[in-house]
Design a protein around this motif. Structure first.
Motif, PDB file in Angstrom:
ATOM      1  N   LYS A 361      55.431 -31.000 105.956  1.00 18.63           N
ATOM      2  CA  LYS A 361      55.444 -31.719 107.240  1.00 18.63           C
ATOM      3  C   LYS A 361      56.417 -31.091 108.212  1.00 18.63           C
ATOM      4  O   LYS A 361      56.121 -30.894 109.389  1.00 18.63           O
ATOM      5  N   HIS A 362      57.590 -30.784 107.698  1.00 18.07           N
ATOM      6  CA  HIS A 362      58.603 -30.235 108.592  1.00 18.07           C
ATOM      7  C   HIS A 362      58.182 -28.916 109.184  1.00 18.07           C
ATOM      8  O   HIS A 362      58.491 -28.603 110.325  1.00 18.07           O
ATOM      9  N   VAL A 365      55.150 -28.362 112.432  1.00 17.18           N
ATOM     10  CA  VAL A 365      55.344 -28.346 113.890  1.00 17.18           C
ATOM     11  C   VAL A 365      55.762 -26.974 114.395  1.00 17.18           C
ATOM     12  O   VAL A 365      55.149 -26.450 115.331  1.00 17.18           O
ATOM     13  N   PRO A 366      56.785 -26.356 113.810  1.00 22.12           N
ATOM     14  CA  PRO A 366      57.081 -24.992 114.269  1.00 22.12           C
ATOM     15  C   PRO A 366      55.896 -24.065 114.078  1.00 22.12           C
ATOM     16  O   PRO A 366      55.701 -23.130 114.858  1.00 22.12           O
ATOM     17  N   THR A 368      52.760 -24.739 114.513  1.00 20.62           N
ATOM     18  CA  THR A 368      51.877 -24.837 115.682  1.00 20.62           C
ATOM     19  C   THR A 368      52.465 -24.063 116.848  1.00 20.62           C
ATOM     20  O   THR A 368      51.762 -23.371 117.594  1.00 20.62           O
ATOM     21  N   GLN A 369      53.794 -24.203 116.992  1.00 21.33           N
ATOM     22  CA  GLN A 369      54.424 -23.480 118.107  1.00 21.33           C
ATOM     23  C   GLN A 369      54.205 -21.984 117.964  1.00 21.33           C
ATOM     24  O   GLN A 369      53.873 -21.287 118.935  1.00 21.33           O
ATOM     25  N   VAL A 370      54.362 -21.518 116.750  1.00 22.57           N
ATOM     26  CA  VAL A 370      54.214 -20.079 116.528  1.00 22.57           C
ATOM     27  C   VAL A 370      52.790 -19.640 116.822  1.00 22.57           C
ATOM     28  O   VAL A 370      52.545 -18.610 117.452  1.00 22.57           O
ATOM     29  N   ASP A 372      50.686 -21.039 118.810  1.00 22.59           N
ATOM     30  CA  ASP A 372      50.504 -21.071 120.250  1.00 22.59           C
ATOM     31  C   ASP A 372      51.033 -19.794 120.899  1.00 22.59           C
ATOM     32  O   ASP A 372      50.375 -19.125 121.693  1.00 22.59           O
ATOM     33  N   GLU A 373      52.289 -19.480 120.510  1.00 18.57           N
ATOM     34  CA  GLU A 373      52.926 -18.260 121.041  1.00 18.57           C
ATOM     35  C   GLU A 373      52.064 -17.056 120.770  1.00 18.57           C
ATOM     36  O   GLU A 373      51.821 -16.215 121.637  1.00 18.57           O
ATOM     37  N   LYS A 375      48.904 -16.849 120.196  1.00 19.57           N
ATOM     38  CA  LYS A 375      47.668 -16.794 120.973  1.00 19.57           C
ATOM     39  C   LYS A 375      47.947 -16.350 122.393  1.00 19.57           C
ATOM     40  O   LYS A 375      47.281 -15.473 122.943  1.00 19.57           O
ATOM     41  N   GLN A 376      48.995 -16.921 122.944  1.00 18.91           N
ATOM     42  CA  GLN A 376      49.309 -16.525 124.328  1.00 18.91           C
ATOM     43  C   GLN A 376      49.629 -15.057 124.404  1.00 18.91           C
ATOM     44  O   GLN A 376      49.210 -14.347 125.335  1.00 18.91           O
TER      45      GLN A 376
ATOM     46  N   PRO B 180      44.375 -23.888 120.402  1.00 20.34           N
ATOM     47  CA  PRO B 180      45.091 -24.890 119.618  1.00 20.34           C
ATOM     48  C   PRO B 180      44.930 -26.301 120.191  1.00 20.34           C
ATOM     49  O   PRO B 180      44.775 -27.265 119.470  1.00 20.34           O
ATOM     50  N   PHE B 292      60.611 -33.660 119.531  1.00 19.42           N
ATOM     51  CA  PHE B 292      60.476 -32.564 118.582  1.00 19.42           C
ATOM     52  C   PHE B 292      59.154 -31.828 118.810  1.00 19.42           C
ATOM     53  O   PHE B 292      59.100 -30.601 118.934  1.00 19.42           O
ATOM     54  N   HIS B 293      58.080 -32.626 118.871  1.00 21.80           N
ATOM     55  CA  HIS B 293      56.773 -32.016 119.064  1.00 21.80           C
ATOM     56  C   HIS B 293      56.648 -31.386 120.439  1.00 21.80           C
ATOM     57  O   HIS B 293      56.012 -30.349 120.612  1.00 21.80           O
ATOM     58  N   ALA B 296      58.136 -28.052 120.487  1.00 16.51           N
ATOM     59  CA  ALA B 296      57.231 -27.052 119.909  1.00 16.51           C
ATOM     60  C   ALA B 296      56.181 -26.643 120.920  1.00 16.51           C
ATOM     61  O   ALA B 296      55.852 -25.460 121.050  1.00 16.51           O
ATOM     62  N   ALA B 297      55.637 -27.637 121.657  1.00 16.52           N
ATOM     63  CA  ALA B 297      54.594 -27.317 122.637  1.00 16.52           C
ATOM     64  C   ALA B 297      55.141 -26.453 123.768  1.00 16.52           C
ATOM     65  O   ALA B 297      54.440 -25.602 124.302  1.00 16.52           O
ATOM     66  N   GLN B 299      57.497 -24.318 123.552  1.00 17.97           N
ATOM     67  CA  GLN B 299      58.090 -23.105 123.007  1.00 17.97           C
ATOM     68  C   GLN B 299      59.602 -23.142 123.030  1.00 17.97           C
ATOM     69  O   GLN B 299      60.271 -22.144 123.293  1.00 17.97           O
ATOM     70  N   LEU B 301      61.352 -24.507 120.352  1.00 18.67           N
ATOM     71  CA  LEU B 301      61.821 -24.809 119.010  1.00 18.67           C
ATOM     72  C   LEU B 301      62.250 -23.537 118.325  1.00 18.67           C
ATOM     73  O   LEU B 301      61.637 -22.484 118.478  1.00 18.67           O
ATOM     74  N   ILE B 303      62.469 -21.230 115.204  1.00 16.11           N
ATOM     75  CA  ILE B 303      61.619 -21.065 114.025  1.00 16.11           C
ATOM     76  C   ILE B 303      62.493 -20.874 112.803  1.00 16.11           C
ATOM     77  O   ILE B 303      63.359 -20.006 112.791  1.00 16.11           O
TER      78      ILE B 303
END
Lengths: 632, 303
Positions: A361-362, A365-366, A368-370, A372-373, A375-376, B180, B292-293, B296-297, B299, B301, B303
């Motif tokens: 779970k922890h 979230v990061p 998804t951020q990664v 996203d990054e 893909k961009q 995403p 938190f989320h 992340a959205a 950028q 956060l 890693i």
């Protein structure tokens, strides 16, 4: 009339009247015969009424008179609507007797009501015969052995009872199919030496029981096979033999697995040592006591297998069990130890799982951020690449900028023109192709219509065929049944003669009806004409009368002619009247003649003489009785 | 994306429905890829037995926007010529159309009036770059509704997440899954069974918003959301404010939240937040989860 009389006489004979062979028509019935016939009929129709009546006329006149009255009363009670009295029986005449006997014969209850039209055939007839015999036997009351007739002994003595004892039969099996050929010796044995089934038994009484049992066993086996084949066998798309083989191998496998698992369950218990000395009964006990469901048969997942292995290892580690008997306490201690160990392991696993879940779970979230990054970045990269490509090409072309620019423009214009050119060419090609497409599609849809129409036709034809075959079958059955019924019917009456006669009569009646209709229509026509003419006559006369009368006042000759006219009219009227009267009188003559005929048929004169004689006899009896009374 | 950046028209095409019911590509200039051709055949309402006739439909496929207008034609040959002529005569100037005006064409007020407080769910989902699926049997309503949703996150001005008209075909769903987070519109009611495609499901005719099980945790809402929700509703209900003003209000609030977050991030090294840092500030759990989320959205956060 003869046929009617024959039928009546036949029915009366069936009821029990004694009719001699010479009397074949009702005309020849004597009074005694009439009385006997009527009484017997009444006895059948209504036993209560009929038992009081005698079948023969007593000698005394008054007694005969009384009997006649009671008979008439009884007939009226039954429902005879016609005129009836003592004279019908004592001084009978043919038409009355005929109608009375017909009424009584019709009232006779039909014995054949139960013969319904059940289907067909000799086997049914046989079954019905058997049923009838059994019914008859059951209807006979049971009598103690002393009172029994020897005939009843067969069915009623206890010696006829046997216990249901079954012995195995040995039947020759004919092997169907080309594969298996029976040995010659076997066939010889079956043909010459093997006794027939009825002789195979030590006790004669077990023949029936054994045959029944064998038959039922075979029948149920065949039915079971049918059911199984229809439900599972056909689904499996194998031939029957293959299906059998597959089933056999499957059963073998199952049995092996069950035995394996049964032997495996025992080592898991701490009493593993006992397994080797356990006898067959205990093994089977374990075998039976395990889950009755398919639990034992399932292979189990990989996990459970590994579990089993770890457990056996654990069991091996912890159990330091010598072979032989264990005391109760030791067993319990071992079990407890094992239990605690297992629980510890379980807790450990649980906590591990929880930890992993939390980690996942922890990290999601990061993650998804990664993504996203990433893909961009990719998008940016591709865009930049494109830009680089364009810029590179431009730079290459830059040294000779102007001419290259012109060249590029020309190139662009040329390709644009070419595309337009190709597009127009394509348009030209496209039109006929589209037409072709449309045409072919139309043909396709027409063919579809045709084929669906033909399919529906075929279906209706099939249905009709099916219906016709069913009808034909039904008619065949009905025909067979009717033939057997015909054979079973009593042969003393010739039905065909009757049916012929009936048909003749029907056609005669039809013809007569036609003739009557014609005559009626002719009569109507005539009557119309008469009416017409009468009307015309009246009108003409009225007109003439007026005309002439007008002139008659003045002229003498006209007056004379007027008188003549009136006389003529008068005379003609009389003539017509006379004719009509003649016709009426002729009709009356005809009617009277018919009546005379019918009256002649009643033997009135003879009856009158008898009545006179009887009257004299009654008077004599009366005087005799009166004299007796005076004497006492 | 700067407002002055223009997007170029890549190609033009003509699709025709034939007399016996076939829908065929007649003509395209300069060229249209075969995948896109298939997709466009499906999108143009001519394939659907001529029941509904939609005059204008648009959508996105593989980052290419397509616009389909449908016209009923009496004489088959005339249309071709007409079209070609208009190309030559009327110059279809893209610069005439201000990008911003195009973005603002939808009405936020309608959305808020339909869903009320629940608009906050849509706002949260868009902020957290979740997958939203909207369903409506009529394509026009779908297009109208979905084009508004990206305005709720005005600070991103990202309309590439918008896929207003998608069919449940593999090729389109593949393309959809590459993003995403997206806002996808479906006409097919079957999409409600495809829980793998969405985190938030909007049933437009019944005005029901459902959050799927897997996303419930991430979309947990608290005081902060209530605040924002109230703001949106109040702003939209105010009759004096126009749509663009409502959007401006929402974006101001969003900017506030984001500046706070960035400030929090700047407190840490390399200006990236971690969960521990957030926990130190002892926010209420829903807000903490949301931030938190959101980090992340956006950028932010580490890693």
């Amino acid at each position: 009339m003869e046929e009617v009389d024959k039928i009546l006489i036949h029915a009366l004979k069936q009821v029990g009247t004694v009719v001699s062979e010479e009397t074949d028509s009702v005309k020849l019935f004597s009074s005694e015969l009439i009385v006997e016939a009527v009484v017997r009929c009444i006895r059948v129709i209504d036993p209560g009424l009929g038992s009081a009546l005698p079948t023969s006329l007593p000698p005394g006149m008054s007694a005969r008179f009384r009997v006649g009255m009671s008979l008439a009363q009884a007939c009226q009670d039954i429902g005879y609507k016609g005129e009836i009295g003592y004279q019908t029986f004592l001084y009978s005449n043919e038409p009355e007797i005929r109608s009375l006997l017909m009424f009584l014969v019709e009232k006779l209850p039909r014995e054949r009501a139960e013969v319904s039209d059940q289907p067909t055939g000799k086997s049914v007839v046989l079954q019905r015969a058997i049923a009838a015999v059994i019914k008859a036997q059951l209807a006979v009351p049971w009598l103690p052995s002393n009172c029994r007739l020897p005939l009843l002994d067969e069915t009623q003595c206890p010696g006829a009872l046997h216990s249901f004892h079954v012995q195995s039969l040995s039947l020759p099996h004919c092997s169907k199919g080309p594969g298996k050929k029976q040995l010659k010796e076997v066939m010889d044995y079956q043909r010459y030496i093997l006794p027939p089934v009825t002789a195979q038994f030590s006790r004669h009484t077990s023949v029936l029981a054994s045959i029944l049992e064998q038959h039922i066993a075979e029948l149920s086996a065949a039915q079971e096979w049918d059911n199984e084949w229809n439900s599972q066998g056909l689904l499996s798309r194998l031939t029957p033999q293959d299906y059998h083989c597959r089933k056999l191998t499957r059963m073998h496998k199952r049995i092996k697995e069950q035995l394996h698992s049964a032997t495996l369950t025992s080592p898991e218990s701490p009493l593993s040592g006992l397994c080797s000395t356990s006898d067959l009964s205990e093994l089977l006990q374990a075998f039976r006591c395990s889950d009755p469901s398919d639990h034992v048969l399932t292979k189990g997942t990989h996990f459970t297998h590994t579990q089993k292995f770890t457990f056996t290892q654990v069991a091996a580690m912890t159990s330091s069990i010598p072979t032989g008997h264990q005391s109760e306490n030791d067993i319990q201690l071992c079990q407890q130890e094992e239990l605690t160990l297992l629980q510890q392991q379980f807790h450990q696993l649980c906590s591990d799982v929880n930890q992993l879940a939390a980690d996942i779970k922890h990290l999601s979230v990061p993650y998804t951020q990664v993504l996203d990054e990433l893909k961009q970045n990719e998008l940016g990269n591709s865009e930049k690449e494109e830009k680089i490509q364009v810029k590179k090409k431009t730079i290459d072309l830059l040294p000779d900028a102007n001419s290259n620019l012109l060249k590029l423009q020309a190139l662009v214009e040329a390709s644009a023109k070419r595309i337009v050119n190709l597009a127009s060419q394509w348009e030209k090609h496209r039109a006929p192709l589209i037409d072709e497409l449309r045409r072919l599609k139309e043909i396709c849809s027409n063919q579809d219509l045709e084929s669906s129409r033909k399919l529906s036709e075929i279906k209706t034809l099939h249905d009709r065929i099916r219906v016709s075959t069913e009808e034909a079958k039904k008619k065949e059955e009905i025909y067979k049944q009717l033939v057997t019924d015909l054979e079973n019917l009593p042969q003393d009456l010739s039905r065909s003669a009757y049916t012929q006669r009936i048909l003749e009569i029907v056609s005669n009646i039809k013809k007569q009806k036609e003739e009557i209709k014609k005559i009626l229509s002719d009569t109507k026509e005539l009557q119309k004409e008469i009416n017409n003419l009468t009307g015309k006559l009246d009108r003409t006369f009225a007109v003439t009368d007026e005309l002439v009368f007008k002139d008659a006042k003045k002229d003498e000759s006209v007056r004379k002619s007027y008188k003549y006219l009136a006389a003529l009219h008068e005379n003609c009227n009389q003539l017509i009247q006379t004719i009509e009267d003649t016709g009426t009188i002729l009709r009356e003559i005809r009617d009277l003649e018919e009546q005379i005929e019918t009256e002649n048929g009643n033997k009135t004169v003879a009856n009158l003489e008898r009545i006179m004689d009887d009257y004299k006899a009654i008077r004599q009896e009366n005087s005799a009785l009166a004299a007796k009374v005076r004497d006492c | 994306m700067a407002a002055t950046e223009t997007q170029f028209m890549l190609s033009v095409g003509l699709i025709e429905k034939d007399v016996n019911g076939d829908t065929l590509w007649v003509w395209c200039y300069p060229s249209v890829g075969s995948d896109l051709r298939q997709v466009l055949l499906r999108k143009c309402c001519l394939t659907q037995d001529g029941r509904d006739f939609h005059t204008f439909v648009f959508g996105q496929f593989c980052r290419t926007w397509y616009y389909i207008t449908t016209v009923e034609v009496q004489e088959p040959t005339a249309l071709n010529k007409e079209f070609v002529q208009s190309d030559e005569n009327g110059s279809f100037l893209i610069k005439d159309y201000d990008v911003r005006k195009a973005y603002l064409a939808g009405s936020v007020k309608d959305v808020v009036s339909q869903f009320g407080m629940e608009t906050i769910i849509l706002y949260t989902a868009l902020m957290l770059k979740k997958r939203i699926v909207v369903h409506h049997p009529r394509i026009e309503a779908l297009l109208e509704f979905t084009r508004v949703l990206p305005t709720l996150t005005w600070h991103r001005k990202d309309w590439s997440i918008l896929h207003p008209y998608v069919h449940l075909m593999d090729i389109e769903l593949e393309d959809l899954k590459k993003c995403p987070g997206y806002v996808a519109g479906f006409v097919d009611p079957e999409v409600s069974n495809r829980s793998d495609l969405f985190d938030v499901y909007v049933n437009l005719p019944d005005s029901v918003i459902t959050v799927s099980q897997s996303a419930k945790e991430a979309m947990a809402m608290g005081k902060l959301h209530k605040e924002v929700g109230h703001l949106i509703v109040q702003s939209a209900e105010d009759a004096d404010r126009s749509d663009s003003q409502v959007i401006k209000d929402i974006s101001i609030k969003t900017k506030e939240i984001l500046t706070n977050l960035v400030a929090l991030a700047n407190e840490c090294e390399d200006s990236k937040i971690t969960l521990e840092v957030l926990k130190q500030h002892h926010f209420p759990p829903a807000t903490e989860n949301f931030l938190f989320h959101l980090a992340a959205a956006e950028q932010l956060l580490r890693i």
